[in-house]
Each structure stands twice: as structure tokens, then as C-alpha cells.
Design a protein around this motif. Structure first.
Motif, PDB file in Angstrom:
ATOM      1  N   ARG A  15     -49.953  -9.964 -58.592  1.00  9.57           N
ATOM      2  CA  ARG A  15     -49.050  -8.839 -58.376  1.00  9.57           C
ATOM      3  C   ARG A  15     -49.753  -7.559 -58.801  1.00  9.57           C
ATOM      4  O   ARG A  15     -50.185  -7.418 -59.943  1.00  9.57           O
ATOM      5  N   GLU A  18     -48.534  -5.816 -61.930  1.00  7.68           N
ATOM      6  CA  GLU A  18     -48.826  -6.514 -63.180  1.00  7.68           C
ATOM      7  C   GLU A  18     -50.279  -6.320 -63.592  1.00  7.68           C
ATOM      8  O   GLU A  18     -50.577  -6.077 -64.768  1.00  7.68           O
ATOM      9  N   ASP A  22     -51.991  -3.641 -66.831  1.00  2.00           N
ATOM     10  CA  ASP A  22     -52.849  -3.959 -67.971  1.00  2.00           C
ATOM     11  C   ASP A  22     -53.798  -2.810 -68.302  1.00  2.00           C
ATOM     12  O   ASP A  22     -54.379  -2.771 -69.391  1.00  2.00           O
ATOM     13  N   GLN A 258     -51.961  -4.046 -73.919  1.00  3.20           N
ATOM     14  CA  GLN A 258     -50.571  -4.381 -73.625  1.00  3.20           C
ATOM     15  C   GLN A 258     -49.637  -3.949 -74.751  1.00  3.20           C
ATOM     16  O   GLN A 258     -48.537  -3.439 -74.498  1.00  3.20           O
TER      17      GLN A 258
END
Length: 657
Positions: A15, A18, A22, A258
Motif C-alpha cells: 500500500r 503505508e 514510513d 514511526q
């Protein structure tokens, strides 16, 4: 080579929001996400990610593409490396044939250097855990620092034997070239007396801290000496190389990214052990400048993830004073800065070791001061009751405030400084005006440049500056990408001659797929796209849609080079950038999608035909300017074109004067 099955699986699973999340702090914006560009220095977000289309576009640099293109652009991965990275992230098993020696030989220089640094990290780690010397010296040191086995393994810590060529000989024996051992700085090569090459391990006798990129690639190393050799530097870093630029790297960023985005704050410390100790204590959003002076590039790395930085200072006042420059650099980037100082004789590492995780967390929260409070307190102590020193202190504080781009923030800080230093706001504002004149002008200029890509086309913009054909061809590509495989009912216009001998257009209904309609119309009119990028994309799209029953944008982007991929991303993300196309002002009239795909297709093609006819008429009229020959045939052709233009515009519901 990686099998097609694996590649397809990666594209289906990965994705884009996603993966990019990061590296960039993304915030929801309608159905999309936006963030600060990871490729340029900006304060206004121009980086857009579309989960629906699975593409990204950076309007400030012009780059764009799919998830693999991002990794290749941002992390400088090769295509196979990007696929491997995604496979690892999503737990996909990679099917591939083993790389031959010949294929390894053909790897480019950067990749060869990455192979060497990865090998070295594994070597140092193996020495630490598997050899008696490594366990007795290196592992013991890390244990004394309070690091657990899990922490040591997570950060990939290691040990380099206290021998001149232990690593170099092993690496050469395993087939790695001396050229790349030297270029990565792992091996020092010198000419011997007799002309032969002498080699030395740069990090001999040191514990090793691998330095990673944001994606986790090993860029270089930091080594701490354990002996009592006063002539040797306590800490030694890899030298600058094609893959390691210390001014652009933050130690621990790959582990912290993150947590930084999640906590919306980044703790900045000085050393490797500070990072590791805090991380082990539960403060995962922590990075280090690795003992070097903080740089704008390092600050921008953090700025992609959060606008909030908390600087952790040792109890040493002299060290705090020297670090104030770093705070000014952070302020210049438009970020919010807080400061935490530790008691005298303590640093983040020692404080974390001496306190529980909860005590550490509570201390970081309770002791965090705004930078103006910290700087005022620190400099006021130095000034004591000396009026001259106090005046210098005030100027220095105002100098820092002048670096803040936001005018409202500057005013608030001036008010706070006036209160703390017991001086009138008017004096401080006057001082700020004098000091900040140049900074303000530079900041305003930069802000204007950043906004250029977002400026709405004004209603009074001269129409002749717009490349109409470019816009229309771009629209054709967009329609193909979005609706190319859709079946639509079209009303075609057939040119016929009526009883009076006039040319008329009569409607004809039929069904066709969008790409077929566009292809046949352009072919019938012998229209070739004028712009090279669009021409290439168009040819690839028509071939792809004609040969395959299903069209996957992600798979299609995978077949293109980065320039074409970026162009497609730009086309598809245009609406996310701004809704400003005033088609009527540009003589570009296609209706928006809600009016129907078939109508959009037909009107785009008709508009392009009208424009090309208009250009042809202009060229013919130019030919009639010469009075040396008979122009009757040319004039007849012009009249025919004018009749055709009138009919086409009637169909488009336009009135042509």
C-alpha cells in the motif's frame, strides 16, 4: 532474478500510503494524504498520495509514480532492491534464482558499496556474538552500558578485532573487492616502501555502531575505542562516500521514524549510546546527530515526520552554550523547539540507566521548556548583573526569534522575552525589525517560490500563454488512464453533404470502449500527439489496452521508466493539487466527468480538432500574404475549414463570432 509471481504479489499487497508513511508524515486530506516533500525544502505541503490510485506526486520537484518508484527515488534502491524491501515489509516470500558471480560483478558502484557495508555489519556482529574475544571485550562493554541482548541485536551492534587486517583479509577472502572496501572507508590503503599496497582496518579494536538510512540500509559505521590510547579518537566515523554523507544522516532514524510520526515529536540527543539507552527505556522517538554539528539537512529529515523537536542537553553548561546554534537552525526551518536539560554530570544515557522508564518519561515531560525560556535562563545567568552583558543577551535572544518564519510566533516570543528580561516590547520589536529585515526578506522570497506550484491561474491571465494543445493532449491521456477500458455509448458525427451542397454533421449512435473511440478518431483525422511524453504514453496505453482484457494502473506504471511514471502521476494527481482549470478562459472546453464519460471523450477530441483546424487556417492565411501567385485554392480551403469549424462548434454548443 525475482520471479514475476513475486513481483505481482508485491504490487497487489503493498500500500503506497503505508510505505511512504514510513518516510513522510502524511495527513488525511479528503480521500488522499498530503505531507511535506521529502525531496525539497518546503514548509507548505505539496506531496500528495492517493490510496485509491496507489500513486504519489511531489508537485515541488515534479517527481511521482507508484510505490516502487518512491523507494527508487527516495532510497536510491535499484528495482530489485525495492521489490525485496516491500516483500520483507509485507512478509512475502521471494522466489528468485541465485545471483551469479557475473551478475554481482555487473552491480553498479553504489550497490557494490552497499553490499560491502551490509557484509561488514554482519561480520562485526558475528565477531561480537560468536568469538571469545568479541564476547569478552565488545559484548561485555555493551552489557556494562546496560544494553539487553535484544537491544544489541536490534541495533546490529558489533565488534572489530584489535588486529590490523582481520576484517580486510576476511572480506577479500569472501570475494569482496579492495576497491569498495576502501571507498566505504572500512579499509585504509597505503603504499608500502616497495610499492606494494598495505591495508589496515579502520575500526580495529572498536565496538561498532552501524549507521542506517531511513529505510534501514547500512550507510556507514561509528566505532568507539575501548583501550587507553590517548592519541586515538574516542569515536571514529566512516569517511564521506557516495553512500554516506554524515551531514544528511541521523543515527537511529530508521528505528525512530514511526514513533516520531506517532508521537508527533522527536527527541534529539548527541551520541549513539544516548539513542540506544532511551530507545531501550521506551522512548523510541529519538535520534542523534552522531556527535557532529546539527545541519539543515538533518533537521529536514525530522521535519518530514513532525514539526516538533525536543533537544536533550547534558548538564554541562558549556556544552549547552555551544549547542544553541543548532536550536537557531531548527527555528529557521519553521519547527517548534523545546529543550530538556539533565542535572549536572548527567546525560540522557546515564539518566536513563539510573531511573525507571516511568521516571524517565515523567522527567522528559515535566522538564521540557520552550526554547525562549531555556535560552533566556541560560544567557541571563551568564549576564548576571552586568548591563552590557544583559544587552548582548537580549540581542542574542532576539536574533534567534528573528529566524522564526511565522510572524505570529515571533510576536508571541517577543512578548515572552520582554516579560522575562524586564524590558519593553517596543525596544525588542525595534531590535527585531533591524535584525530580521534580511531574514524576513529571504523567508518571504522562499515562501513565494514554494507557493509557485500552487498558484491558481488568474482570470486575467493572458490566454495566449497557455499551451492549448498540451492541455488537450494531457486530458486525452487522463481519460485513457481513468476510463480507457470502459464501454460507453457514443454519438459520432458523420460529415455529409446535404441537398444544397453544404457540409453537415449528422449524429450516429454506437457502443465502443473509450480507448477504441479515441484511437479511431485520432487515426481518422491523422492526428499525432505533438508532445513527446504524451506520444510515448499514448502508444504504450493503446497497446496495453488492446492486448490485455484487464488494465491495472499499478502494473502499467511498473513497465515505464521513471520520467513517464512521474508524468502519469502528475496527470492523475492534478485535481488533488488544485481545482482551478478554467477551460473557457483557455479555449479548452471539455466538460467535467460528472457530465458523462462519453461526452467528455467526444468533446475533448472535437476540441482538439477545432484547435488544429484553427492552427491550419492561420498557416493558410499566412500563405496568402504573398501577392506573387494565385491564392484561390488556398482561400477555398480556408472557407471549407471555416465551415467545418462552425459545424464542430455548433455541436460543442459554442457561439463563434
Amino acid at each position: 532474478m525475482i520471479s514475476k509471481t513475486t513481483i505481482d504479489n508485491v504490487y497487489e499487497t503493498a500500500r503506497v500510503e503505508e510505505v511512504i508513511g514510513d518516510f513522510v508524515n502524511l495527513k488525511k486530506s479528503g480521500s488522499n494524504f498530503k505531507g511535506l516533500s521529502p525531496f525539497t525544502d518546503e514548509r507548505t505541503p505539496s506531496f500528495m498520495v492517493s490510496p485509491v490510485k496507489q500513486i504519489w506526486k511531489d508537485f515541488s520537484s515534479g517527481k511521482g509514480g507508484n510505490v516502487v518508484a518512491f523507494l527508487m527515488e527516495h532510497e536510491h534502491f535499484t528495482y530489485p532492491e525495492a521489490i525485496r524491501y516491500l516483500a520483507k515489509k509485507y512478509g512475502i516470500e521471494i522466489e528468485e534464482t541465485e545471483q551469479t558471480d557475473e551478475q554481482r560483478e555487473q552491480a553498479d558502484e553504489r550497490e557494490s558499496m552497499f553490499l560491502v557495508t551490509t557484509y561488514a555489519q554482519q561480520y562485526f556482529e558475528k565477531v561480537l556474538w560468536k568469538t571469545e574475544t568479541g564476547k569478552a571485550i565488545g559484548l561485555s562493554y555493551f552489557k556494562e552500558r546496560g544494553f539487553s541482548d535484544d537491544t544489541i541485536r536490534k541495533f546490529g551492534l558489533g565488534y572489530s578485532p584489535d588486529q590490523w587486517e582481520a576484517f580486510t583479509k576476511t572480506a577479500l577472502g569472501d570475494g569482496y573487492k579492495l576497491e569498495y572496501l576502501e571507498k566505504t572507508g572500512l579499509t585504509i590503503v597505503k603504499d608500502g616502501v616497495s610499492g606494494e599496497k598495505k591495508t589496515f582496518d579502520r575500526f580495529k579494536g572498536r565496538v561498532i555502531f552501524p549507521i542506517h538510512s531511513m529505510s534501514g540500509r547500512v550507510l556507514g559505521f561509528g566505532g568507539r575505542i575501548l583501550g587507553n590510547d590517548k592519541k586515538a579518537a574516542k569515536y571514529l566515523n566512516s569517511p564521506e562516500s557516495d553512500i554516506y554523507h554524515k551531514s544528511k544522516v541521523l543515527y537511529g532514524i530508521n528505528f525512530a521514524k514511526q514513533a516520531i510520526a506517532r508521537e508527533d515529536n522527536c527527541y534529539l540527543v548527541e551520541g549513539y549510546t544516548d539513542v540506544i539507552q532511551l530507545y531501550q527505556s521506551g522512548v523510541e522517538n529519538v535520534v542523534s546527530s552522531s556527535g557532529t554539528a546539527l545541519t539543515p539537512e538533518q533537521i529536514r529529515l525530522v521535519n518530514r515526520l513532525t514539526r516538533n523537536i525536543t533537544v536533550l542537553f547534558d548538564g554541562d553548561a558549556a556544552g549547552q552554550r555551544a549547542s544553541l546554534r543548532g536550536i537557531d537552525l531548527i527555528l529557521e526551518q519553521g519547527m517548534n523547539v523545546k529543550v530538556v536539560t539533565f542535572p549536572d554530570g548527567e546525560d540522557p544515557d546515564s539518566f536513563a540507566r539510573g531511573h525507571s522508564d516511568d521516571e524517565l518519561q515523567d522527567y522528559l515531560k515535566s522538564e521540557a521548556k520552550d526554547f525562549i525560556q531555556f535560552k533566556t535562563s541560560l544567557l541571563a545567568k551568564e549576564a548576571a548583573n552586568d548591563p552590557i552583558k544583559k544587552a548582548d543577551t537580549v540581542r542574542e535572544i532576539v536574533q534567534s526569534i528573528s529566524r522564526i518564519p511565522d510572524r505570529i510566533q515571533r510576536e508571541i516570543y517577543i512578548q515572552e522575552c520582554a516579560s522575562m528580561m524586564n524590558i519593553s516590547e517596543a525596544v525588542l520589536f525595534n531590535t527585531l525589525a533591524q535584525m530580521g529585515k534580511k531574514h524576513g526578506a529571504d523567508a518571504a522570497k522562499k515562501a513565494r517560490e514554494e507557493q509557485k506550484s500552487f498558484q491558481v491561474v488568474r482570470d486575467d491571465a493572458p490566454a495566449d500563454k497557455v499551451d492549448v494543445q498540451y492541455e488537450l493532449e494531457r486530458k486525452i491521456i487522463e481519460v485513457l488512464l481513468l476510463y480507457g477500458k470502459q464501454q460507453q455509448e457514443f454519438e459520432d458525427l458523420v460529415l455529409k453533404e446535404n441537398e444544397e451542397g453544404d457540409l453537415v454533421l449528422e449524429p450516429e449512435q454506437y457502443k465502443a470502449r473509450v480507448f477504441e473511440k479515441i484511437y479511431l478518431d485520432l487515426q481518422d483525422d491523422e492526428i499525432e500527439l505533438a508532445h513527446e511524453q504524451f506520444r510515448k504514453i499514448y502508444a504504450r496505453l493503446i497497446t496495453e489496452m488492446n492486448e490485455n482484457e484487464e488494465f491495472s494502473l499499478n502494473s502499467f506504471l511498473n513497465t515505464l521508466d521513471q520520467n513517464l511514471s512521474a508524468e502519469i502521476s502528475s496527470i492523475l494527481m492534478e485535481e488533488e493539487k488544485y481545482m482551478l482549470h478554467d477551460w473557457e478562459r483557455k479555449d479548452i472546453y471539455p466538460k467535467e466527468k460528472e457530465n458523462g464519460v462519453a461526452q467528455l471523450v467526444s468533446e475533448t477530441i472535437l476540441t482538439l480538432r477545432c484547435y488544429l483546424i484553427k492552427k491550419r487556417i492561420a498557416a493558410l492565411q499566412k500563405d496568402t500574404e504573398s501577392g506573387e501567385e494565385d491564392h484561390r485554392e488556398i482561400l477555398e480551403e480556408i472557407i471549407n475549414y471555416l465551415q467545418l469549424t462552425k459545424l464542430l462548434n455548433k455541436k460543442l454548443n459554442r457561439v463563434i463570432a
